[in-house]
Design a protein around this motif. Structure first.
Motif, PDB file in Angstrom:
ATOM      1  N   PRO A   1       0.846  -1.198   0.000  1.00  0.00           N
ATOM      2  CA  PRO A   1       0.000   0.000   0.000  1.00  0.00           C
ATOM      3  C   PRO A   1       0.874   1.239   0.000  1.00  0.00           C
ATOM      4  O   PRO A   1       1.891   1.286   0.690  1.00  0.00           O
ATOM      5  CB  PRO A   1      -0.788  -0.113   1.316  1.00  0.00           C
ATOM      6  N   THR A   2       0.491   2.205  -0.776  1.00  0.00           N
ATOM      7  CA  THR A   2       1.309   3.426  -0.862  1.00  0.00           C
ATOM      8  C   THR A   2       0.413   4.653  -0.947  1.00  0.00           C
ATOM      9  O   THR A   2      -0.777   4.539  -1.241  1.00  0.00           O
ATOM     10  CB  THR A   2       2.256   3.359  -2.078  1.00  0.00           C
TER      11      THR A   2
ATOM     12  N   LEU B   1      -0.144   8.380  -2.691  1.00  0.00           N
ATOM     13  CA  LEU B   1       0.179   9.001  -3.973  1.00  0.00           C
ATOM     14  C   LEU B   1       1.043  10.227  -3.772  1.00  0.00           C
ATOM     15  O   LEU B   1       0.924  10.926  -2.765  1.00  0.00           O
ATOM     16  CB  LEU B   1      -1.119   9.386  -4.685  1.00  0.00           C
ATOM     17  N   PRO B   2       1.957  10.492  -4.708  1.00  0.00           N
ATOM     18  CA  PRO B   2       2.793  11.693  -4.574  1.00  0.00           C
ATOM     19  C   PRO B   2       1.940  12.950  -4.642  1.00  0.00           C
ATOM     20  O   PRO B   2       1.014  13.036  -5.449  1.00  0.00           O
ATOM     21  CB  PRO B   2       3.744  11.605  -5.760  1.00  0.00           C
TER      22      PRO B   2
ATOM     23  N   ALA C   1       1.512  16.717  -5.505  1.00  0.00           N
ATOM     24  CA  ALA C   1       2.113  17.764  -6.328  1.00  0.00           C
ATOM     25  C   ALA C   1       2.274  19.027  -5.502  1.00  0.00           C
ATOM     26  O   ALA C   1       1.379  19.398  -4.738  1.00  0.00           O
ATOM     27  CB  ALA C   1       1.226  18.041  -7.537  1.00  0.00           C
TER      28      ALA C   1
ATOM     29  N   LEU D   1       5.819   7.923  -1.647  1.00  0.00           N
ATOM     30  CA  LEU D   1       6.449   8.540  -2.816  1.00  0.00           C
ATOM     31  C   LEU D   1       6.277  10.047  -2.731  1.00  0.00           C
ATOM     32  O   LEU D   1       5.192  10.534  -2.402  1.00  0.00           O
ATOM     33  CB  LEU D   1       5.804   8.021  -4.096  1.00  0.00           C
ATOM     34  N   ALA D   2       7.344  10.745  -3.003  1.00  0.00           N
ATOM     35  CA  ALA D   2       7.267  12.206  -3.015  1.00  0.00           C
ATOM     36  C   ALA D   2       7.600  12.690  -4.418  1.00  0.00           C
ATOM     37  O   ALA D   2       8.305  12.011  -5.166  1.00  0.00           O
ATOM     38  CB  ALA D   2       8.246  12.792  -2.005  1.00  0.00           C
ATOM     39  N   ASP D   3       7.075  13.836  -4.735  1.00  0.00           N
ATOM     40  CA  ASP D   3       7.281  14.379  -6.075  1.00  0.00           C
ATOM     41  C   ASP D   3       8.680  14.975  -6.193  1.00  0.00           C
ATOM     42  O   ASP D   3       9.053  15.870  -5.431  1.00  0.00           O
ATOM     43  CB  ASP D   3       6.216  15.459  -6.333  1.00  0.00           C
TER      44      ASP D   3
ATOM     45  N   GLN E   1       2.042  -8.618   2.334  1.00  0.00           N
ATOM     46  CA  GLN E   1       0.597  -8.368   2.390  1.00  0.00           C
ATOM     47  C   GLN E   1      -0.114  -8.991   1.189  1.00  0.00           C
ATOM     48  O   GLN E   1       0.267  -8.753   0.038  1.00  0.00           O
ATOM     49  CB  GLN E   1       0.339  -6.855   2.435  1.00  0.00           C
TER      50      GLN E   1
ATOM     51  N   TYR F   1       9.531   5.946 -13.776  1.00  0.00           N
ATOM     52  CA  TYR F   1       8.714   6.610 -12.767  1.00  0.00           C
ATOM     53  C   TYR F   1       7.786   7.670 -13.360  1.00  0.00           C
ATOM     54  O   TYR F   1       6.675   7.868 -12.872  1.00  0.00           O
ATOM     55  CB  TYR F   1       9.610   7.243 -11.698  1.00  0.00           C
TER      56      TYR F   1
ATOM     57  N   ARG G   1       3.997   7.787 -12.417  1.00  0.00           N
ATOM     58  CA  ARG G   1       3.478   8.991 -11.776  1.00  0.00           C
ATOM     59  C   ARG G   1       2.234   9.519 -12.496  1.00  0.00           C
ATOM     60  O   ARG G   1       1.293   9.981 -11.858  1.00  0.00           O
ATOM     61  CB  ARG G   1       4.558  10.068 -11.731  1.00  0.00           C
TER      62      ARG G   1
ATOM     63  N   MET H   1      -0.583   7.343 -11.444  1.00  0.00           N
ATOM     64  CA  MET H   1      -0.975   7.682 -10.073  1.00  0.00           C
ATOM     65  C   MET H   1      -1.716   9.014 -10.020  1.00  0.00           C
ATOM     66  O   MET H   1      -2.678   9.154  -9.281  1.00  0.00           O
ATOM     67  CB  MET H   1       0.262   7.730  -9.172  1.00  0.00           C
TER      68      MET H   1
ATOM     69  N   SER I   1      -5.466   9.573  -8.661  1.00  0.00           N
ATOM     70  CA  SER I   1      -5.750  10.548  -7.605  1.00  0.00           C
ATOM     71  C   SER I   1      -6.780  11.575  -8.066  1.00  0.00           C
ATOM     72  O   SER I   1      -7.688  11.946  -7.316  1.00  0.00           O
ATOM     73  CB  SER I   1      -4.440  11.225  -7.218  1.00  0.00           C
TER      74      SER I   1
ATOM     75  N   ASP J   1      -7.689   7.187  -4.230  1.00  0.00           N
ATOM     76  CA  ASP J   1      -6.486   7.484  -3.442  1.00  0.00           C
ATOM     77  C   ASP J   1      -5.892   6.248  -2.778  1.00  0.00           C
ATOM     78  O   ASP J   1      -4.779   6.291  -2.260  1.00  0.00           O
ATOM     79  CB  ASP J   1      -6.816   8.523  -2.365  1.00  0.00           C
TER      80      ASP J   1
ATOM     81  N   VAL K   1      -4.215   3.242  -3.206  1.00  0.00           N
ATOM     82  CA  VAL K   1      -3.459   2.574  -4.285  1.00  0.00           C
ATOM     83  C   VAL K   1      -2.435   1.609  -3.686  1.00  0.00           C
ATOM     84  O   VAL K   1      -1.779   1.918  -2.695  1.00  0.00           O
ATOM     85  CB  VAL K   1      -2.742   3.626  -5.164  1.00  0.00           C
ATOM     86  N   SER K   2      -2.343   0.441  -4.295  1.00  0.00           N
ATOM     87  CA  SER K   2      -1.324  -0.546  -3.884  1.00  0.00           C
ATOM     88  C   SER K   2      -0.477  -0.907  -5.098  1.00  0.00           C
ATOM     89  O   SER K   2      -0.952  -0.883  -6.235  1.00  0.00           O
ATOM     90  CB  SER K   2      -2.000  -1.810  -3.356  1.00  0.00           C
ATOM     91  N   LEU K   3       0.760  -1.266  -4.814  1.00  0.00           N
ATOM     92  CA  LEU K   3       1.678  -1.685  -5.888  1.00  0.00           C
ATOM     93  C   LEU K   3       1.854  -3.202  -5.800  1.00  0.00           C
ATOM     94  O   LEU K   3       2.166  -3.729  -4.731  1.00  0.00           O
ATOM     95  CB  LEU K   3       3.034  -0.994  -5.718  1.00  0.00           C
TER      96      LEU K   3
END
Lengths: 156, 160
Positions: free
Chosen positions: A48-49, A51-52, A54, A150-152, B62, B134, B138, B141, B145, B150, B152-154
């Motif tokens: 689970p993550t 989202l970056p 903006a 994750l960061a932008d 997981q 990426y 991105r 993603m 979003s 919002d 989201v899993s990878l």
């Protein structure tokens, strides 16, 4: 005569019934295709993550002392990982020739002296491979910092 | 004399039997196969990566939950197995959003709403090839979003 009869009784051939394995075989043949269909030979997991966001700064400003949160920003570069700790300097780890656990060890060392909340922000470049991001997430998880977001990077 | 004949017939029968199909060996194979399959049996969600996608490996443990699937390979972006955008066109575009994916996401939301009831926040799992850049990830993603997804899993391959 009586002796003969007695022998015949004791030595009478007793038919031992054969084990009926055909019904069991039929059950197996019915179960195996069902299990083959529902079996998972490749184990898939999910991470689970978040989202970056903006506009958020890649490296946050120094946190106030009362926040007690350790925020480590890991910038994934083609040849190195750049570790920035909010208000506590930075460190660069060359990827070439580094031990497979080099990043994990560095994150562990940072986390060791901190008991509060610990977070990792991953800043990836435009051409950073997806697998490299996952590797950083794994290293963070192994170092006891499972909250890797994750960061932008601002260059996408 | 009769008993001797019986003995001979029994011996002949057993000799013929030993040369026939050995079901015991087959049973052994089937029992082994059954045990192996029972071990790898999954009662929950089964996620299979699409052809052409090599997922990265990870130590994550997981298990995947029921979710919408967005797959990214070298050629296309797919939503629920259906191609929604080309990778080359998406990378060439200046827009951070992927219109084809937006359309499908909105369609999925409308379908979910039409099904009635307050639906829980929908989870999206991204099945990206390990070599995907990426900037593409991105954009996917960002599109998710932007459309209210919002959670989201990878997806990754579990390391042994």
């Amino acid at each position: 005569m009586s002796k003969r009869r007695g022998r015949r009784r004791t030595g009478a051939h007793v038919e031992v019934p054969d084990l009926e394995i055909m019904p069991m075989l039929n059950v197996f043949i019915a179960i195996i295709p069902l299990l083959l269909l529902s079996a998972a030979f490749v184990q898939i997991s999910v991470i689970p993550t978040t989202l970056p966001t903006a506009g958020a700064p890649a490296v946050p400003a120094a946190a106030p002392p009362e926040a007690q949160a350790l925020v480590v920003t890991v910038s994934v570069q083609p040849d190195a990982w750049q570790l920035d700790v909010a208000g506590a300097g930075s460190r660069r780890i060359e990827r070439r020739g580094a031990a497979p656990t080099a990043l994990e060890d560095a994150l562990k060392a940072l986390a060791a002296g901190h008991d509060g909340e610990r977070r990792v922000r991953i800043v990836a470049g435009a051409t950073t491979r997806y697998e490299d991001i996952i590797d950083v997430m794994d290293a963070a998880r192994a170092a006891g910092m499972p909250d890797a977001a994750l960061a932008d990077g601002g260059e996408v | 004399m009769k008993s001797r004949a019986n003995r001979r017939s029994r011996w002949r029968k057993s000799a013929i039997g030993s040369g026939g199909v050995s079901l015991i060996s087959m049973m052994d194979i089937l029992v082994t196969l059954l045990l192996f399959l029972l071990k790898s049996y999954v009662s929950g969600e089964v996620m299979v990566p699409p052809a052409g996608v090599t997922l990265p490996t990870s130590t994550a443990q997981q298990d995947p939950a029921s979710s919408l699937i967005v797959a990214i390979d070298h050629d296309a972006i797919r939503f629920g197995g259906e191609r929604v955008a080309s990778v080359s066109e998406t990378l060439a575009s200046n827009s951070p959003e992927i219109p084809g994916l937006t359309e499908r996401l909105q369609g999925a939301r409308a379908t979910s709403a039409a099904a009635g009831g307050a639906s829980p926040a929908q989870v999206v799992t991204i099945q990206g090839d390990r070599d995907v850049e990426y900037r593409l990830l991105r954009k996917v993603m960002f599109t998710l979003s932007r459309n209210g997804y919002d959670n989201v899993s990878l997806a990754v391959l579990r390391k042994a």
